[in-house]
Scaffold this motif. Structure first.
Motif, PDB file in Angstrom:
ATOM      1  N   MET A  38      -4.687   4.190  -7.604  1.00 37.20           N
ATOM      2  CA  MET A  38      -5.919   2.934  -7.171  1.00 37.20           C
ATOM      3  C   MET A  38      -4.676   1.967  -6.584  1.00 37.20           C
ATOM      4  SD  MET A  38      -8.458   1.822 -10.673  1.00 37.20           S
ATOM      5  CE  MET A  38      -9.268   0.687 -10.609  1.00 37.20           C
ATOM      6  N   MET A  39      -5.504   1.687  -4.967  1.00 35.07           N
ATOM      7  CA  MET A  39      -4.236  -0.019  -4.904  1.00 35.07           C
ATOM      8  C   MET A  39      -4.822  -0.002  -3.946  1.00 35.07           C
ATOM      9  SD  MET A  39      -0.811   0.477  -5.521  1.00 35.07           S
ATOM     10  CE  MET A  39       0.126   0.626  -3.932  1.00 35.07           C
ATOM     11  N   SER A  40      -4.777  -1.151  -3.726  1.00 38.92           N
ATOM     12  CA  SER A  40      -5.725  -2.848  -2.667  1.00 38.92           C
ATOM     13  C   SER A  40      -4.832  -2.946  -1.908  1.00 38.92           C
ATOM     14  CB  SER A  40      -5.729  -4.234  -3.649  1.00 38.92           C
ATOM     15  OG  SER A  40      -6.194  -3.810  -3.942  1.00 38.92           O
ATOM     16  N   VAL A  41      -5.013  -2.625  -0.563  1.00 40.41           N
ATOM     17  CA  VAL A  41      -4.674  -2.685   1.395  1.00 40.41           C
ATOM     18  C   VAL A  41      -5.169  -4.220   1.614  1.00 40.41           C
ATOM     19  CG1 VAL A  41      -5.695  -0.368   2.110  1.00 40.41           C
ATOM     20  CG2 VAL A  41      -3.938  -0.780   2.613  1.00 40.41           C
ATOM     21  N   SER A  42      -4.555  -4.427   2.653  1.00 38.85           N
ATOM     22  CA  SER A  42      -4.834  -4.881   3.398  1.00 38.85           C
ATOM     23  C   SER A  42      -5.585  -4.797   4.573  1.00 38.85           C
ATOM     24  CB  SER A  42      -3.905  -6.277   4.569  1.00 38.85           C
ATOM     25  OG  SER A  42      -2.624  -5.070   4.634  1.00 38.85           O
ATOM     26  N   LEU A  43      -6.718  -4.834   5.625  1.00 34.17           N
ATOM     27  CA  LEU A  43      -6.703  -4.038   7.010  1.00 34.17           C
ATOM     28  C   LEU A  43      -6.034  -3.573   7.526  1.00 34.17           C
ATOM     29  CD1 LEU A  43      -9.830  -2.899   7.879  1.00 34.17           C
ATOM     30  CD2 LEU A  43      -9.483  -5.168   9.493  1.00 34.17           C
ATOM     31  N   ASP A  44      -4.711  -4.165   7.917  1.00 31.59           N
ATOM     32  CA  ASP A  44      -3.859  -3.223   8.490  1.00 31.59           C
ATOM     33  C   ASP A  44      -2.836  -2.502   8.220  1.00 31.59           C
ATOM     34  OD1 ASP A  44      -2.922  -5.875   7.387  1.00 31.59           O
ATOM     35  OD2 ASP A  44      -1.578  -6.934   9.022  1.00 31.59           O
ATOM     36  N   GLY A  45      -2.959  -2.319   6.511  1.00 33.84           N
ATOM     37  CA  GLY A  45      -2.245  -1.014   5.650  1.00 33.84           C
ATOM     38  C   GLY A  45      -1.289  -1.848   5.049  1.00 33.84           C
ATOM     39  N   TYR A  46      -1.242  -3.098   4.502  1.00 35.30           N
ATOM     40  CA  TYR A  46      -0.365  -4.225   3.893  1.00 35.30           C
ATOM     41  C   TYR A  46      -0.657  -3.598   2.436  1.00 35.30           C
ATOM     42  CZ  TYR A  46       2.242  -4.865   7.894  1.00 35.30           C
ATOM     43  OH  TYR A  46       2.692  -3.575   9.496  1.00 35.30           O
ATOM     44  N   ILE A  47       0.835  -3.597   0.869  1.00 31.03           N
ATOM     45  CA  ILE A  47      -0.515  -3.604   0.256  1.00 31.03           C
ATOM     46  C   ILE A  47       0.476  -4.812  -1.091  1.00 31.03           C
ATOM     47  CG2 ILE A  47      -0.320  -1.104  -0.903  1.00 31.03           C
ATOM     48  CD1 ILE A  47       2.475  -1.345  -2.076  1.00 31.03           C
ATOM     49  N   GLU A  48       1.571  -5.216   0.216  1.00 30.92           N
ATOM     50  CA  GLU A  48       1.866  -7.149  -0.293  1.00 30.92           C
ATOM     51  C   GLU A  48       2.568  -7.155   0.742  1.00 30.92           C
ATOM     52  OE1 GLU A  48       6.174  -5.705  -2.137  1.00 30.92           O
ATOM     53  OE2 GLU A  48       4.480  -5.996  -2.742  1.00 30.92           O
ATOM     54  N   GLY A  49       2.390  -8.431   0.838  1.00 28.46           N
ATOM     55  CA  GLY A  49       2.590  -9.651   2.267  1.00 28.46           C
ATOM     56  C   GLY A  49       4.277  -9.462   2.137  1.00 28.46           C
ATOM     57  N   PRO A  50       4.885  -9.884   3.326  1.00 23.00           N
ATOM     58  CA  PRO A  50       6.644 -10.192   3.759  1.00 23.00           C
ATOM     59  C   PRO A  50       7.207 -10.663   2.526  1.00 23.00           C
ATOM     60  CG  PRO A  50       5.615 -11.151   4.874  1.00 23.00           C
ATOM     61  CD  PRO A  50       4.189 -10.706   4.521  1.00 23.00           C
ATOM     62  N   LEU A  58       1.073  -0.025   2.337  1.00 26.21           N
ATOM     63  CA  LEU A  58       0.792   1.505   1.779  1.00 26.21           C
ATOM     64  C   LEU A  58       1.080   3.037   1.621  1.00 26.21           C
ATOM     65  CD1 LEU A  58      -1.168   1.868  -0.723  1.00 26.21           C
ATOM     66  CD2 LEU A  58      -2.981   2.652   1.323  1.00 26.21           C
ATOM     67  N   PHE A  59       1.680   3.493   2.132  1.00 23.80           N
ATOM     68  CA  PHE A  59       2.125   4.260   2.721  1.00 23.80           C
ATOM     69  C   PHE A  59       3.641   4.655   3.690  1.00 23.80           C
ATOM     70  CE2 PHE A  59      -2.093   5.898   2.242  1.00 23.80           C
ATOM     71  CZ  PHE A  59      -2.038   6.086   1.328  1.00 23.80           C
ATOM     72  N   TYR A 107      -9.008   1.025  -1.855  1.00 28.98           N
ATOM     73  CA  TYR A 107      -9.961  -0.479  -1.752  1.00 28.98           C
ATOM     74  C   TYR A 107      -9.147  -1.682  -0.678  1.00 28.98           C
ATOM     75  CZ  TYR A 107     -11.601   0.562  -6.291  1.00 28.98           C
ATOM     76  OH  TYR A 107     -12.195   1.581  -7.375  1.00 28.98           O
ATOM     77  N   VAL A 108     -10.219  -1.642   0.005  1.00 25.63           N
ATOM     78  CA  VAL A 108      -9.084  -1.936   1.864  1.00 25.63           C
ATOM     79  C   VAL A 108      -9.915  -3.133   1.730  1.00 25.63           C
ATOM     80  CG1 VAL A 108      -9.617  -1.807   4.152  1.00 25.63           C
ATOM     81  CG2 VAL A 108      -9.715  -0.061   2.341  1.00 25.63           C
ATOM     82  N   HIS A 109      -9.486  -4.466   1.923  1.00 27.08           N
ATOM     83  CA  HIS A 109      -9.378  -6.150   2.018  1.00 27.08           C
ATOM     84  C   HIS A 109      -9.710  -6.448   3.164  1.00 27.08           C
ATOM     85  CE1 HIS A 109      -9.435  -6.798  -2.535  1.00 27.08           C
ATOM     86  NE2 HIS A 109      -8.405  -5.919  -2.597  1.00 27.08           N
ATOM     87  N   PRO A 110     -10.813  -6.916   3.918  1.00 27.45           N
ATOM     88  CA  PRO A 110     -11.282  -7.266   5.100  1.00 27.45           C
ATOM     89  C   PRO A 110      -9.905  -8.868   4.993  1.00 27.45           C
ATOM     90  CG  PRO A 110     -12.545  -8.267   3.585  1.00 27.45           C
ATOM     91  CD  PRO A 110     -12.264  -7.564   2.390  1.00 27.45           C
ATOM     92  N   VAL A 111      -8.800  -8.406   5.212  1.00 28.06           N
ATOM     93  CA  VAL A 111      -7.696 -10.064   5.639  1.00 28.06           C
ATOM     94  C   VAL A 111      -6.606  -9.138   6.171  1.00 28.06           C
ATOM     95  CG1 VAL A 111      -6.529  -9.479   3.224  1.00 28.06           C
ATOM     96  CG2 VAL A 111      -6.459 -11.492   4.958  1.00 28.06           C
ATOM     97  N   GLY A 125     -19.560  -6.449  -2.371  1.00 27.84           N
ATOM     98  CA  GLY A 125     -19.990  -7.715  -2.159  1.00 27.84           C
ATOM     99  C   GLY A 125     -19.430  -8.927  -1.334  1.00 27.84           C
ATOM    100  N   ASN A 126     -18.625  -9.040  -1.519  1.00 24.34           N
ATOM    101  CA  ASN A 126     -17.063  -9.837  -0.860  1.00 24.34           C
ATOM    102  C   ASN A 126     -16.506  -9.046   0.554  1.00 24.34           C
ATOM    103  OD1 ASN A 126     -15.471  -7.739  -1.869  1.00 24.34           O
ATOM    104  ND2 ASN A 126     -14.190  -9.562  -3.622  1.00 24.34           N
ATOM    105  N   GLY A 127     -16.288  -8.762   0.864  1.00 23.50           N
ATOM    106  CA  GLY A 127     -16.260  -7.173   1.971  1.00 23.50           C
ATOM    107  C   GLY A 127     -15.257  -6.061   1.822  1.00 23.50           C
ATOM    108  N   VAL A 128     -14.450  -5.844   0.290  1.00 23.05           N
ATOM    109  CA  VAL A 128     -13.607  -4.455   0.034  1.00 23.05           C
ATOM    110  C   VAL A 128     -14.909  -3.446  -0.217  1.00 23.05           C
ATOM    111  CG1 VAL A 128     -12.433  -3.994  -1.450  1.00 23.05           C
ATOM    112  CG2 VAL A 128     -12.378  -6.670  -1.097  1.00 23.05           C
ATOM    113  N   VAL A 129     -14.351  -2.371   0.772  1.00 17.51           N
ATOM    114  CA  VAL A 129     -14.609  -1.424   0.536  1.00 17.51           C
ATOM    115  C   VAL A 129     -14.034  -0.412   0.421  1.00 17.51           C
ATOM    116  CG1 VAL A 129     -15.018   0.878   2.445  1.00 17.51           C
ATOM    117  CG2 VAL A 129     -16.092  -2.214   2.902  1.00 17.51           C
TER     118      VAL A 129
END
Length: 185
Positions: free
Chosen positions: A1-13, A150-151, A138-142, A170-174
């Motif tokens: 299970m991993m959360s990822v931004s829409l542009d493919g990152y699991i954590e910021g810089p 992520l990979f 879990y793709v977050h809409p950001v 409901g919050n836009g996460v898919v």
């Protein structure tokens, strides 16, 4: 299970995770999924992040109901932390030095539920050893514009997966859930 931004990152810089959109609906879903697991397998960084907050989160008056529930799940769940530097871990945790495929296969064969894998570096090691049976992304809409992907670059070996579930929150996460094809399917 991993959360990822829409542009493919699991954590910021700067390793930030403040862009995660975890509301009560999504957190309740995580609790349902994780509460059914047999154990949590984490890398050191993920374990220390979790151990720094969850052991006492249910005593914090600002914690939501799903947070209180997850604090109990986290404390009670058997945990394995993979680390070459960590000497000791609390909260029902065993420290293991290396990812040994035969040991992981033996863990997977034990009764008691699936194993939840957490931590990008550990996940990459499991990927290199071809030990992951299911991906829950879990793709977050950001769009965060950079950070840890992520990979990581792979060995070039393709892993064919089948889409078995999608769910929009409901919050836009898919949620995108993929599994290896089962023998005979």
């Amino acid at each position: 299970m991993m959360s990822v931004s829409l542009d493919g990152y699991i954590e910021g810089p700067n390793r930030e995770l403040d862009w995660h959109l975890v509301d009560d609906e999504l957190h309740s879903h995580f609790n349902e999924q994780l509460g059914a697991m047999g154990a949590f397998l984490n890398g050191r960084v993920m374990y220390e992040l979790m151990a720094g907050f969850w052991p006492t989160a249910d005593t914090d008056p600002s914690s939501t109901g799903p947070m209180v529930e997850f604090a109990r799940i986290w404390r009670d769940m058997p945990k394995i932390v993979y680390s070459t530097t960590l000497e000791h871990a609390d909260w029902n945790t065993t420290v293991v030095r290396d990812v040994v495929p035969e040991e992981v296969m033996a863990l997977k064969a034990q009764p008691g539920g699936d194993l939840a894998l957490g931590g990008a570096d550990l996940a990459a090691a499991f990927m290199r050893h071809d030990l992951i049976d299911e991906y829950r992304i879990y793709v977050h809409p950001v769009v965060i514009g950079g950070g840890k992907p992520l990979f990581p670059p792979s060995s070039g070996v393709a892993v064919v997966l089948g889409l078995v579930e999608t769910r929009a929150f409901g919050n836009g996460v898919v949620l995108l859930r993929y599994e290896r094809p089962r023998p005979g399917s």
